[in-house]
Design a protein around this motif. Structure first.
Motif, short mmCIF file in Angstrom:
data_model
loop_
_atom_site.label_atom_id
_atom_site.label_comp_id
_atom_site.label_asym_id
_atom_site.label_seq_id
_atom_site.Cartn_x
_atom_site.Cartn_y
_atom_site.Cartn_z
N GLU A 19 6.82 14.62 0.19
CA GLU A 19 7.26 13.30 0.42
C GLU A 19 7.89 12.52 0.19
O GLU A 19 8.51 12.52 -1.13
N THR A 20 8.03 11.45 1.20
CA THR A 20 8.71 10.26 0.64
C THR A 20 8.66 9.31 1.01
O THR A 20 8.51 9.08 1.77
N ILE A 21 9.21 8.73 0.49
CA ILE A 21 8.96 7.02 0.69
C ILE A 21 9.69 5.98 0.08
O ILE A 21 10.24 6.16 -0.39
N CYS A 22 9.86 5.48 0.97
CA CYS A 22 10.94 4.27 1.11
C CYS A 22 10.64 3.12 0.52
O CYS A 22 8.94 2.43 0.95
N PHE A 23 11.48 2.28 0.30
CA PHE A 23 10.78 1.07 -0.82
C PHE A 23 11.36 -0.21 0.52
O PHE A 23 10.57 -0.95 -0.36
N ALA A 24 10.97 0.27 1.43
CA ALA A 24 11.27 -0.75 2.30
C ALA A 24 9.34 -0.84 2.89
O ALA A 24 9.07 -1.93 2.96
N ASP A 25 8.67 0.24 2.63
CA ASP A 25 7.75 0.67 2.42
C ASP A 25 6.80 -0.02 1.89
O ASP A 25 5.54 0.85 1.86
N TRP A 26 7.08 -0.84 0.65
CA TRP A 26 6.21 -0.63 -0.83
C TRP A 26 4.93 -1.47 -0.52
O TRP A 26 4.31 -0.67 -0.97
N ASP A 27 4.65 -2.01 -0.09
CA ASP A 27 3.61 -3.51 0.00
C ASP A 27 2.43 -1.93 0.87
O ASP A 27 1.22 -2.24 0.52
N ALA A 28 3.30 -1.23 1.40
CA ALA A 28 2.53 -0.42 2.52
C ALA A 28 1.80 1.18 1.94
O ALA A 28 0.45 1.31 1.59
N PHE A 29 2.39 1.45 0.92
CA PHE A 29 2.54 2.51 0.50
C PHE A 29 1.31 2.05 -0.75
O PHE A 29 0.15 2.75 -1.28
N VAL A 30 2.06 1.05 -1.76
CA VAL A 30 0.57 0.30 -3.04
C VAL A 30 -0.39 0.08 -2.27
O VAL A 30 -1.98 0.59 -3.22
N ALA A 31 -0.76 -0.12 -1.34
CA ALA A 31 -2.05 -0.53 -0.39
C ALA A 31 -2.64 0.88 -0.39
O ALA A 31 -3.72 0.95 0.29
N SER A 32 -1.43 2.04 -0.05
CA SER A 32 -2.55 3.23 0.51
C SER A 32 -3.40 4.10 -0.57
O SER A 32 -4.47 5.36 -0.07
N GLY A 33 -3.65 3.31 -1.86
CA GLY A 33 -3.61 4.37 -2.51
C GLY A 33 -5.96 3.64 -2.87
O GLY A 33 -5.90 2.48 -2.14
N ASP A 34 -6.85 4.68 -3.25
CA ASP A 34 -8.05 3.64 -4.13
C ASP A 34 -8.10 3.97 -4.93
O ASP A 34 -7.69 5.14 -6.23
N ARG A 35 -8.51 2.48 -5.89
CA ARG A 35 -8.63 2.36 -6.90
C ARG A 35 -9.26 2.67 -7.91
O ARG A 35 -9.66 2.63 -8.56
N SER A 36 -11.02 2.98 -6.86
CA SER A 36 -11.40 3.97 -7.42
C SER A 36 -11.23 4.99 -8.48
O SER A 36 -12.55 5.76 -8.96
N THR A 37 -10.48 5.83 -7.80
CA THR A 37 -9.14 7.72 -8.11
C THR A 37 -9.83 7.03 -9.57
O THR A 37 -8.87 6.49 -10.22
N PRO A 38 -10.04 7.98 -10.27
CA PRO A 38 -10.21 7.54 -12.07
C PRO A 38 -8.53 9.16 -12.04
O PRO A 38 -8.42 9.05 -11.91
#
Length: 548
Positions: free
Chosen positions: A165-184
């Motif tokens: 995976e390569t993730i750019c800080f320019a896409d930070w908001d989308a990256f942060v929103a991409s996870g499932d907060r219910s994941t333990p």
């Protein structure tokens, strides 16, 4: 036996005539992880500001309370766990920014090991760090000083089969929103790895020091406490976050003291001075080049830095005159740091209450819970005041060099002593002084010559701005003493005869440089240290020629 078990064991009894300091245990270790520490602080002081992003434009500055930091870090952890498994390694390649810190905190909650990479690295260096660390992901910036970081990542990606995976800080908001907060979130132990930090490279090949949670939390916390950093204070941080000074001592030290971490995007003395004033900075960690830049800047007299209590300085030899000038100019305390990434950044440190002489001339006393000895080649402690290698043992030692068992074995011996490669002395109070690097020793005709002694003398010459002493191979003497000099005034440089006469009047003949080289700038590590191996290579290749 776990790391924490080792750290609280009772030290051996010191030999009264030997250079040995037993581990002191009067201060307890905080046996926790970076993620658990963030949760604790967010519970204790949820509405206190914990993080400030400090770009030059005040209108663009952002702030996070500790509750907001935890919330953001949990979202980051969920996004990471949607892509990676606990224990895997994810690189961060970017200049200082608040999101760097939030990524660090989120990775700690997720049990992801962060690999810090210098944003000045280019294609070959990045490829090496990603490949050697086995990084499965990278979070990177868009550009650095006109160079496309995105382009470089894309150019090396196909050559790195582990990189998923390569993730750019320019896409930070989308990256942060991409996870499932219910994941333990996983259970992370204080003994678990937290960071891989690549060594500065004064001797060439970079090695990744694997640091654990217990060391990251406590080395930073105890250093901040010794420097007098109080609960809720503001720490102005111009040190790169990829470095232990920025990403361990400042970032986690501030967290441990429930303070305000003011992240400076890159060193600009005018900006740092302004932030020291507006954010009421109580502490700043510097290296000598940064400190000189602040003291010499024309804005300095006009800035109100009355909140400043302590300047910390390390990363390179700190001249005595700089210590005294800083204290006199700002009316603040001073604290000298000495350490390495392999020791979680700090091994010894002066106290703000130490005398001017100790502040200016020593490296301070060892930190709690770590044994220190000055050893001869056999590993035995030398007599008090005698020179030997600085060695350390305790919880502060790294877990090892990542995927480099031979290098680890050459650095940490069978008895657990980490060999620093630095030559120093210890006085009867346990205060250390540095004499130089073992690998930088010049051996001329069987005589050991410490470059630092000759360098400090030459720095007293009014026409010398900076100098590095190196050994030049010689068929008769084994090595000859070479001096690489940067002139204080390029229009009026010193002559070799002038400098030879200056040295010869105050040094033994065998220590006086015989070969002279002049440079406009020195090759340096990210922490400001001169890369002497580069100078030696340039002499050997003929790129750097002797002044005739």
């Amino acid at each position: 036996m776990s790391i924490s078990d080792q750290s609280i064991s009772e030290p051996a009894v010191a030999l009264p005539a030997a250079s040995y300091w037993p581990a002191t245990t009067d201060v307890d270790l905080d046996v926790t992880t970076v993620g658990a520490l963030l949760r604790r602080v967010a519970t204790e002081v949820p509405d206190r500001i914990g993080l400030v992003d400090g770009p030059a434009d005040p209108a663009q500055r952002r702030r996070w309370t500790y509750a907001e930091m935890l919330d953001a870090a949990e979202s980051v952890a969920a996004a990471l766990l949607a892509r990676f498994r606990p224990g895997e390694r994810v690189a961060v390649w970017e200049s200082n920014r608040a999101e760097w810190v939030l990524l660090q905190m989120g990775a700690a909650l997720a049990g992801i090991v962060v690999v810090t990479i210098n944003p000045q690295y280019r294609t070959e260096e990045l490829r090496y760090a990603l490949g050697q660390s086995g990084s499965v992901g990278i979070v990177h910036g868009t550009e650095h000083r006109g160079v496309s970081m995105t382009g470089i990542v894309e150019s090396v990606r196909d050559e790195l089969p582990d990189l998923r995976e390569t993730i750019c800080f320019a896409d930070w908001d989308a990256f942060v929103a991409s996870g499932d907060r219910s994941t333990p979130l996983p259970d992370v132990s204080p003994d678990d790895p937290n960071l891989i930090i690549y060594t500065s490279g004064t001797t060439g090949f970079a090695k990744g020091a694997l640091l654990h949670n217990l060391g990251v939390v406590n080395a930073s916390r105890l250093s901040a406490e010794r420097a007098g950093f109080r609960d809720g204070d503001a720490w102005i941080n111009p040190i790169p976050l990829f470095h232990t000074g920025g990403g361990v001592l400042a970032s986690i030290g501030t967290l441990a003291r429930r303070g305000v971490h003011v992240v400076v995007p890159q060193f600009d003395p005018a900006l740092v001075l302004e932030l020291m004033e507006t954010e009421r900075g109580a502490l700043i960690l510097t290296v000598p080049t940064i400190l000189l830049g602040l003291l010499d800047h024309p804005d300095r007299p006009a800035r109100d830095v009355s909140a400043l209590r302590t300047v910390m300085c390390g990363g390179a030899k700190v001249p005595a005159d700089l210590v005294r000038r800083t204290k006199s100019t700002w009316g603040c305390d001073f604290s000298i740091l000495f350490g390495q990434a392999e020791m979680h950044g700090v091994l010894t440190q002066t106290f703000p209450t130490d005398s001017d002489d100790d502040q200016a001339e020593t490296l301070g006393r060892p930190m709690p819970h770590v044994e220190v000895k000055i050893a001869d080649p056999s590993g035995a402690p030398v007599a008090v005041g005698a020179e030997g290698e600085i060695c350390a043992r305790g919880y502060q030692n790294m877990m090892g060099y990542w995927n480099m068992s031979d290098a680890t074995g050459a650095t940490i011996d069978a008895d657990g002593w980490l060999h620093s490669g630095d030559v120093g002395t210890m006085d009867e109070r346990g205060y250390l002084r540095i004499a130089g690097r073992l690998k930088d020793l010049v051996i001329r005709g069987g005589e050991n010559i410490h470059p630092l002694e000759v360098e400090e003398l030459l720095l007293e010459h009014e026409k010398v701005a900076e100098v590095a002493i190196i050994g030049i191979p010689d068929p008769k003497w084994g090595e000859q003493v070479g001096a690489v000099v940067q002139s204080a005034d390029p229009t009026d440089p010193p002559t070799p005869d002038e400098l030879f006469t200056f040295c010869r009047s105050r040094l033994a003949p065998f220590k006086t440089p015989k070969l002279w080289y002049f440079v406009d700038t020195f090759p340096r590590t990210p922490s400001g240290k001169i890369q002497k191996f580069v100078l030696r290579d340039r002499v050997a290749s003929g790129e750097l020629r002797e002044w005739q």
